[in-house]
Design a protein around this motif. Structure first.
Motif, mmCIF file in Angstrom:
data_model
loop_
_atom_site.group_PDB
_atom_site.id
_atom_site.type_symbol
_atom_site.label_atom_id
_atom_site.label_comp_id
_atom_site.label_asym_id
_atom_site.label_seq_id
_atom_site.Cartn_x
_atom_site.Cartn_y
_atom_site.Cartn_z
ATOM 1 N N ALA A 569 -82.950 35.933 39.047
ATOM 2 C CA ALA A 569 -82.153 34.933 38.349
ATOM 3 C C ALA A 569 -83.003 33.705 38.070
ATOM 4 O O ALA A 569 -83.791 33.272 38.910
ATOM 5 N N ASP A 571 -82.338 29.857 37.285
ATOM 6 C CA ASP A 571 -81.309 28.814 37.301
ATOM 7 C C ASP A 571 -81.770 27.706 36.361
ATOM 8 O O ASP A 571 -82.463 26.770 36.758
ATOM 9 N N ARG A 587 -76.541 23.141 34.873
ATOM 10 C CA ARG A 587 -77.374 24.333 34.962
ATOM 11 C C ARG A 587 -76.534 25.584 34.739
ATOM 12 O O ARG A 587 -75.305 25.571 34.910
ATOM 13 N N ARG A 588 -77.234 26.639 34.401
ATOM 14 C CA ARG A 588 -76.582 27.941 34.248
ATOM 15 C C ARG A 588 -77.544 29.002 34.725
ATOM 16 O O ARG A 588 -78.722 29.004 34.351
ATOM 17 N N GLU A 589 -77.055 29.890 35.548
ATOM 18 C CA GLU A 589 -77.896 30.965 36.056
ATOM 19 C C GLU A 589 -78.026 32.073 35.013
ATOM 20 O O GLU A 589 -77.026 32.560 34.473
ATOM 21 N N HIS A 590 -79.282 32.440 34.739
ATOM 22 C CA HIS A 590 -79.580 33.486 33.774
ATOM 23 C C HIS A 590 -80.112 34.713 34.511
ATOM 24 O O HIS A 590 -81.206 34.659 35.093
#
Length: 879
Positions: A569, A571, A587-590
């Motif tokens: 992941a 972040d 933030r966004r977890e990818h």
């Protein structure tokens, strides 16, 4: 200061940029008709139509009468067009793409073409451009961006020694004669000729009277200003043409006391004020570059060879020649610098994407129909396989060879792969993964459209000894239960051929070879902010670098290969903050999936990286450490390998207006390599043109090679960057340049001795870039392998092209030495090659080269100098 200033009225015509194509074409029609009216009335003496013949095609599609007027003026020498079909960004397309570009121009305009190598607005120039021009009988070049600013005239030399007389001149000089007030025009013109007198004291001077999409003022309308400048400076400005200017410039250079300076290699120098190199275009809209690479690879490595063989055998797809020409026309129209560079508005890149997809559709269909000509049925027959499945493996290489194959096949329900046989009927190891129930649609000219149901399986195996540009048929044996499935286990480590692979917490890989040599941090992903635009990378002042965190690792192994399937992941900040000086706190977890695989008996460690990007304003790169402290790294571009320096991420920031910082990213085609001896490491690339060598000061650790996987920006151009102190285009928002959605990239890494031999490395990189192509056959194949010697086979060099001749008679074979050392290659000529004649790149006979037949042994020895290229026309007759 007595000299002549040649005033060449012209237009620079971006086919698509800040407006889509049709919006520009409506203006093009008006401009061309006005120019023809002015020429007919004698209001102007001549006009340069931007060095590209596609404008002629675009006008002819709607107004053939106006196109006929252009042709008449071109025949009379009043309009100059070409030598290109489009003004390509000649770093981001292949060498063969450039050759097809020039060949298309000849088809379009024939003898009307200019012989001036005009390319002033490309964002830098490759080292091999002089040899491309010389290969078409062109011994001049007009360049600007990337040219060394200290040289107004120079001899530009390719690595093979080809040389062109080169003029470094900005094309955008509309402001000089543009002011309506004669006094203002005189002031601007006088300032121009005085600057030029410093650059070229002996003259002559060149004033390119025009700019982007503009009808330039007529020189006669500025006669008062021109005369005032002549009285003040002694410089006589007069209407002229590029051929007239180049003839005068060469005469002046020949009579000068000092020889012209020689500039070798690529032109990627920082320029003076407003002479931007714009290196961010190497990575903007990565999906555009990826589609282009897939399309040109399909045409060059599979479609053209199939069409070439059809030319000499008389067996091939219907309308293949016309379809191939159509595909190249579509693809070359994607090559202009504002198109393939990704620096146009979103509407334009929707069109470039569709054009590339059309090329892929045409090319795929031609390859499949070529298989039918070999009595190999790749069509559906309405009967899912129950006993065996035949797989056609096709080579895009100019030499016989081995390679990994991954292909999906469909079978009847309840049937599974239990074994694999090679073309000679011998059992070979295979990995067969059952993917579940499948539904697919079949249709053809003689096949009723129908939807079929069954099972889908993914096969992995190594195909051996596939003939050059030929094919081999492998047979999967089916049974009631799967017996060739890979083993799955949790864990972060695996051993293949004595090499140990371990996944670290940041998803990078440590490799330990059988001799104990260790490389750590291979494939480390690093994501940073980017406040730039489609032209230029610009890191935030308060940047944050993010690396992945591993969530799980699965080891998938079989007798064929071992894969480490890494679930990780990233972040990521969702964007920049409101100041644009730092990354957002939101933030966004990818999720990131990395499949790292090693095939048994293969030195390449392969990565398949997948990311669904939802973040804005960032750049993701793939890092590989380099041992020691080398000063340079190398990468292949077209037909040669270039040395580049290791250095910082960004050089000193410019302080004056209209300048840009040195950013060490540079183009690469199939590999980048650095290090010495057994400490060498190479990265194998797939449609990833931007690479940078980072020194220890930049990384805080070892030197590294960094490959850009993704760069997300939301602006065509901005005027508030730190790495470039003014805009490079209109300040339009282009949200689709943020590149949201899935990004998938294939890379390879080779370490140690396998990365040291330049010819071997180039072959390995070519095989990685153009893997074997495999398709399921729907009917059992009677023939198991294409005949040996059906196509030429080349040892000791790489095949650059194998294609039908432009004349329609015979085929063209081009070979290249990818090494800095001379090479002794051998061409195994097919039996049908009754006559062999060496040619230039434009397929015209090479002066002094005899036309010969094949030797008794069918061998053609070929000596190639460092980075040498040779071309032959092969014919089936004795003429």
């Amino acid at each position: 200061m007595s000299t002549t200033c040649h005033v060449v009225s012209h237009v620079h015509w971006d086919r698509e940029w800040y407006r889509p194509f049709e919006g520009y074409r409506s203006r093009l029609l008006e401009l061309v008709e006005r120019v023809c009216d002015d020429l007919d009335a004698g209001r102007i003496a001549s006009f340069h139509l931007d060095g590209q013949t596609v404008t002629l095609d675009d006008v002819a599609a709607l107004r053939p009468d106006v196109a006929d007027r252009v042709r008449r003026h071109a025949a009379a020498g009043r309009i100059t067009i070409g030598p290109w079909h489009v003004l390509a960004d000649n770093q981001l397309v292949s060498a063969e793409n450039l050759v097809r570009n020039l060949l298309l121009a000849r088809r379009t305009a024939g003898d009307l073409l200019s012989d001036i190598g005009y390319s002033p607005d490309a964002f830098g120039h490759p080292a091999d451009l002089p040899r491309v021009l010389v290969g078409f009988g062109i011994d001049t070049a007009l360049v600007w961006r990337g040219a060394p600013p200290e040289h107004a005239r120079f001899r530009w030399r390719s690595p093979d020694g080809a040389e062109v007389f080169t003029v470094n001149q900005a094309y955008h000089q509309a402001e000089v004669l543009w002011p309506d007030d004669p006094a203002d025009a005189a002031t601007a013109l006088e300032a121009f000729v005085r600057r030029e007198a410093d650059r070229v004291p002996a003259g002559p001077q060149l004033l390119l009277n025009g700019g982007d999409h503009l009808v330039p003022p007529r020189p006669a309308e500025r006669a008062e200003a021109i005369e005032a400048v002549r009285r003040a400076t002694g410089v006589a400005a007069r209407p002229s043409t590029l051929p007239e200017f180049f003839a005068a410039a060469r005469t002046a250079a020949a009579s000068a006391a000092a020889d012209l300076p020689v500039v070798e290699g690529e032109l990627r120098n920082l320029g003076d004020r407003l002479t931007f190199l714009l290196p961010g275009t190497l990575s903007a809209r990565a999906y555009v570059k990826s589609l282009n690479d897939r399309a040109q690879t399909l045409l060059e490595r599979f479609v053209e060879p199939a069409a070439a063989l059809a030319t000499v055998t008389g067996r091939g797809p219907a309308n293949a020649r016309e379809a191939l020409a159509h595909a190249w026309d579509l693809l070359v129209k994607n090559a202009p610098h504002d198109s393939i560079c990704g620096c146009s508005v979103d509407e334009v890149h929707r069109e470039t994407t569709v054009r590339a997809e059309r090329v892929l559709e045409v090319g795929d269909q031609l390859v499949r129909r070529a298989a039918l000509a070999e009595d190999l049925d790749v069509r559906g027959d309405g009967k899912p396989a129950a006993g065996t499945v035949d797989v056609l493996v096709r080579s895009g290489s100019g030499d016989d060879g081995d390679g990994p194959v991954v292909v999906d096949v469909v079978t009847a329900a309840g049937r599974y792969v239990v074994g694999l046989r090679d073309p000679d009927g011998h059992e070979v190891p295979v990995e067969a993964e059952h993917l579940g129930a499948a539904q697919w649609f079949e249709a053809d000219l003689d096949l009723l459209p129908d939807t079929l149901r069954g099972e889908r399986h993914r096969l992995a195996f190594v195909a051996r000894d596939v003939p050059a540009f030929g094919w081999a048929v492998y047979t999967a044996v089916l049974g009631d239960a799967p017996t060739c499935s890979p083993a799955h286990a949790a864990g972060r480590a695996a051993v293949v051929d004595g090499t140990r692979l371990v996944v670290a917490d940041d998803a990078s890989v440590t490799l330990t070879g059988p001799d104990g040599a260790t490389w750590t941090g291979l494939g480390r992903l690093v994501d940073g902010g980017d406040r730039g635009d489609s032209y230029t990378y610009d890191p935030p002042a308060d940047d944050e670098l993010v690396t992945p965190s591993v969530r799980a690792v699965e080891v998938v192994s079989s007798p064929v290969r071992t894969r480490l399937v890494v679930s990780a992941a990233l972040d990521l900040p969702t964007s920049l903050d409101v100041s644009r000086d730092a990354r957002s706190a939101v933030r966004r977890e990818h999720p990131v999936t990395l499949v790292v695989e090693r095939w048994v008996g293969d030195p390449v460690l392969r990565w398949d990286v997948r990311l669904d990007n939802a973040a804005d304003d960032h750049r993701l790169r793939f890092h590989v450490p380099v041992a020691g402290a080398p000063t340079t790294w190398q990468a292949d571009t077209h037909w040669s390998v270039q040395d580049r320096p290791f250095g910082p991420v960004v050089g000193a920031l410019p302080e004056a207006a209209g300048l840009e910082a040195a950013i060490g990213t540079a183009p690469a085609h199939t590999f980048a390599v650095a290090g010495q001896g057994t400490a060498s490491v190479a990265v194998l690339l797939d449609a990833l043109p931007e690479v940078q060598g980072l020194d220890a000061a930049a990384t805080g650790g070892p030197h590294e090679i960094a490959v850009t996987l993704l760069r997300s920006v939301g602006w065509l151009s901005r005027f508030d960057l730190r790495t470039r102190t003014t805009g490079a285009g209109p300040a339009f928002e282009v949200p689709e340049a943020q590149c949201h959605g899935e990004r998938r990239v294939r890379l390879g890494v080779v370490v140690g001795a396998d990365a040291t031999d330049d010819l071997a490395l180039a072959r390995t990189a070519a095989a990685h870039h153009v893997p074997l192509r495999a398709d399921q056959l729907r009917a059992p194949a009677a023939r198991r392998r294409s005949p040996r010697g059906a196509a030429p086979r080349v040892q000791g060099a790489l095949v650059s092209a194998f294609k039908p001749a432009e004349s329609g008679e015979g085929v063209v074979l081009r070979v290249a030495n990818p090494s800095a050392r001379p090479a002794s290659a051998v061409v195994h000529l097919p039996g049908w090659a009754r006559r062999v004649a060496e040619t230039r790149l434009d397929e015209r006979p090479l002066d002094g080269a005899p036309s010969t037949g094949a030797g008794a042994d069918g061998l053609l020895p070929a000596q190639l100098g460092p980075y040498g290229v040779r071309t032959w026309l092969l014919r089936t007759d004795d003429r």
